[in-house]
Design a protein around this motif. Structure first.
Motif, mmCIF file in Angstrom:
data_model
loop_
_atom_site.group_PDB
_atom_site.id
_atom_site.type_symbol
_atom_site.label_atom_id
_atom_site.label_comp_id
_atom_site.label_asym_id
_atom_site.label_seq_id
_atom_site.Cartn_x
_atom_site.Cartn_y
_atom_site.Cartn_z
ATOM 1 N N GLU A 288 -0.241 10.550 5.567
ATOM 2 C CA GLU A 288 0.283 9.482 6.413
ATOM 3 C C GLU A 288 -0.823 8.900 7.297
ATOM 4 O O GLU A 288 -0.899 7.683 7.509
ATOM 5 N N PHE A 289 -1.693 9.764 7.798
ATOM 6 C CA PHE A 289 -2.822 9.334 8.608
ATOM 7 C C PHE A 289 -3.754 8.420 7.807
ATOM 8 O O PHE A 289 -4.159 7.344 8.277
ATOM 9 N N VAL A 290 -4.075 8.826 6.585
ATOM 10 C CA VAL A 290 -4.957 8.028 5.730
ATOM 11 C C VAL A 290 -4.332 6.668 5.450
ATOM 12 O O VAL A 290 -5.003 5.628 5.515
ATOM 13 N N LEU A 291 -3.058 6.651 5.154
ATOM 14 C CA LEU A 291 -2.366 5.396 4.905
ATOM 15 C C LEU A 291 -2.404 4.502 6.148
ATOM 16 O O LEU A 291 -2.638 3.298 6.050
ATOM 17 N N ALA A 292 -2.198 5.102 7.322
ATOM 18 C CA ALA A 292 -2.225 4.321 8.566
ATOM 19 C C ALA A 292 -3.599 3.710 8.789
ATOM 20 O O ALA A 292 -3.710 2.563 9.229
ATOM 21 N N ARG B 199 3.292 7.640 28.938
ATOM 22 C CA ARG B 199 3.533 7.054 27.622
ATOM 23 C C ARG B 199 2.664 7.767 26.590
ATOM 24 O O ARG B 199 1.523 8.133 26.888
ATOM 25 N N THR B 200 3.211 7.931 25.397
ATOM 26 C CA THR B 200 2.429 8.491 24.297
ATOM 27 C C THR B 200 2.453 7.547 23.113
ATOM 28 O O THR B 200 3.429 6.839 22.882
ATOM 29 N N GLU B 201 1.338 7.571 22.377
ATOM 30 C CA GLU B 201 1.255 6.885 21.090
ATOM 31 C C GLU B 201 0.838 7.932 20.068
ATOM 32 O O GLU B 201 -0.211 8.550 20.201
ATOM 33 N N ASP B 202 1.664 8.129 19.071
ATOM 34 C CA ASP B 202 1.424 9.154 18.064
ATOM 35 C C ASP B 202 0.353 8.686 17.080
ATOM 36 O O ASP B 202 0.386 7.545 16.614
ATOM 37 N N HIS B 203 -0.584 9.583 16.761
ATOM 38 C CA HIS B 203 -1.654 9.258 15.830
ATOM 39 C C HIS B 203 -1.503 9.992 14.506
ATOM 40 O O HIS B 203 -2.497 10.346 13.864
ATOM 41 N N ASP C 126 12.755 7.461 23.079
ATOM 42 C CA ASP C 126 12.147 7.956 21.846
ATOM 43 C C ASP C 126 11.578 6.799 21.020
ATOM 44 O O ASP C 126 11.740 5.629 21.380
ATOM 45 N N PRO C 127 10.896 7.106 19.903
ATOM 46 C CA PRO C 127 10.251 6.043 19.121
ATOM 47 C C PRO C 127 11.212 4.981 18.580
ATOM 48 O O PRO C 127 10.786 3.872 18.271
ATOM 49 N N LYS C 128 12.488 5.305 18.455
ATOM 50 C CA LYS C 128 13.457 4.328 17.959
ATOM 51 C C LYS C 128 14.087 3.523 19.091
ATOM 52 O O LYS C 128 14.973 2.709 18.859
ATOM 53 N N GLY C 129 13.635 3.785 20.327
ATOM 54 C CA GLY C 129 14.155 3.035 21.459
ATOM 55 C C GLY C 129 15.380 3.638 22.114
ATOM 56 O O GLY C 129 15.933 3.061 23.040
ATOM 57 N N ILE D 262 0.843 -1.205 0.000
ATOM 58 C CA ILE D 262 0.000 0.000 0.000
ATOM 59 C C ILE D 262 0.874 1.249 0.000
ATOM 60 O O ILE D 262 0.652 2.187 -0.759
ATOM 61 N N ALA D 263 1.880 1.249 0.853
ATOM 62 C CA ALA D 263 2.777 2.406 0.950
ATOM 63 C C ALA D 263 3.488 2.659 -0.363
ATOM 64 O O ALA D 263 3.581 3.798 -0.829
ATOM 65 N N GLU D 264 3.984 1.594 -0.977
ATOM 66 C CA GLU D 264 4.694 1.767 -2.250
ATOM 67 C C GLU D 264 3.758 2.271 -3.338
ATOM 68 O O GLU D 264 4.119 3.132 -4.137
ATOM 69 N N ARG D 265 2.533 1.759 -3.373
ATOM 70 C CA ARG D 265 1.559 2.198 -4.378
ATOM 71 C C ARG D 265 1.238 3.687 -4.214
ATOM 72 O O ARG D 265 1.101 4.418 -5.186
ATOM 73 N N LEU D 266 1.134 4.137 -2.964
ATOM 74 C CA LEU D 266 0.809 5.542 -2.702
ATOM 75 C C LEU D 266 2.048 6.429 -2.605
ATOM 76 O O LEU D 266 1.938 7.635 -2.462
ATOM 77 N N GLY D 267 3.220 5.819 -2.657
ATOM 78 C CA GLY D 267 4.449 6.597 -2.557
ATOM 79 C C GLY D 267 4.703 7.146 -1.173
ATOM 80 O O GLY D 267 5.311 8.201 -1.010
ATOM 81 N N LEU D 268 4.211 6.430 -0.154
ATOM 82 C CA LEU D 268 4.339 6.912 1.220
ATOM 83 C C LEU D 268 4.986 5.859 2.104
ATOM 84 O O LEU D 268 4.823 4.665 1.866
ATOM 85 N N PRO D 269 5.695 6.307 3.148
ATOM 86 C CA PRO D 269 6.197 5.332 4.117
ATOM 87 C C PRO D 269 5.061 4.866 5.019
ATOM 88 O O PRO D 269 4.070 5.566 5.194
ATOM 89 N N VAL D 270 5.179 3.690 5.542
ATOM 90 C CA VAL D 270 4.200 3.220 6.511
ATOM 91 C C VAL D 270 4.955 2.720 7.736
ATOM 92 O O VAL D 270 5.985 2.081 7.617
ATOM 93 N N HIS D 271 4.453 3.051 8.877
ATOM 94 C CA HIS D 271 5.063 2.585 10.111
ATOM 95 C C HIS D 271 3.961 2.508 11.157
ATOM 96 O O HIS D 271 2.956 3.209 11.066
#
Length: 198
Positions: free
Chosen positions: A130-134, A107-111, A32-35, A7-16
């Motif tokens: 990015e939100f739509v892709l998520a 704790r936070t979870e980014d939306h 941080d988000p990368k640990g 999906i990400a590649e089709r839309l040209g967006l990263p997904v995480h």
């Protein structure tokens, strides 16, 4: 079945997956988000939220940050301190987040959705793609996504109604932020120096 990567590649967006952070008040750290575990210069709790200030070692454009975590609004409000030559015309950055509070840790979870505020001038909603892709890739369930979009729209409308004055909108919501780098009232000074270290 279509994968998130397809999906990400089709839309040209990263997904995480949603980025999470841990704010350890006992250890005085921020994971941080990368640990990566970072030392926090200052934590301060108020009835409406949690303040933190910390340097950003190794970050090429930003030297430090100050943030407020505001559970009732589902927002993290941040001021950045730019490295010389990398200054941006930006006063506040707002992340739409789910915030879980505790005595020892928050704790936070980014939306995915973010807002940029230029005090007294404008506010912009960012990362809708990015939100739509998520949402499409089931990184956010429908209830969580709807809640994040409602909070983003409420912040966008409220800040705009207050003449792009973030502080006024927050006061209207019973929140009075203070920053180590500036007084409670008045415009953000430019350029900002680093917050004082303890």
């Amino acid at each position: 079945m279509t994968t998130q990567r397809e999906i990400a590649e089709r839309l040209g967006l990263p997904v995480h997956p949603p980025k999470t952070e841990v704010f350890d008040l006992v250890a005085g750290t921020n994971t941080d988000p990368k640990g990566h575990v970072r030392t926090v210069s200052r934590y301060r709790r108020e009835p409406f939220g949690l303040y933190l200030a910390r340097p950003l070692p190794g970050q090429p454009t930003i030297a430090a940050l100050e943030s407020w975590l505001l559970p009732s609004l589902g927002l993290r409000v941040t001021r950045w301190y730019w490295r010389p030559g990398h200054e941006r015309d930006l006063d506040f950055y707002l992340d739409l987040v789910d915030i879980r509070t505790g005595d020892a840790q928050w704790r936070t979870e980014d939306h995915y959705l973010d807002l940029e505020v230029r005090q007294g001038r404008d506010v912009h909603l960012l990362d809708v793609d990015e939100f739509v892709l998520a949402v499409r890739s089931a990184q956010l369930d429908s209830d969580t996504a709807e809640g994040a979009m409602r909070r983003a729209c409420a912040a966008l409308e409220g800040i705009t109604r207050c003449g792009y004055d973030l502080s006024k909108w927050l006061r209207d919501n019973g929140i009075e932020l203070s920053w180590e780098g500036q007084p409670l009232q008045g415009p953000v000074p430019e350029p900002r120096s680093l917050p004082p270290s303890e």
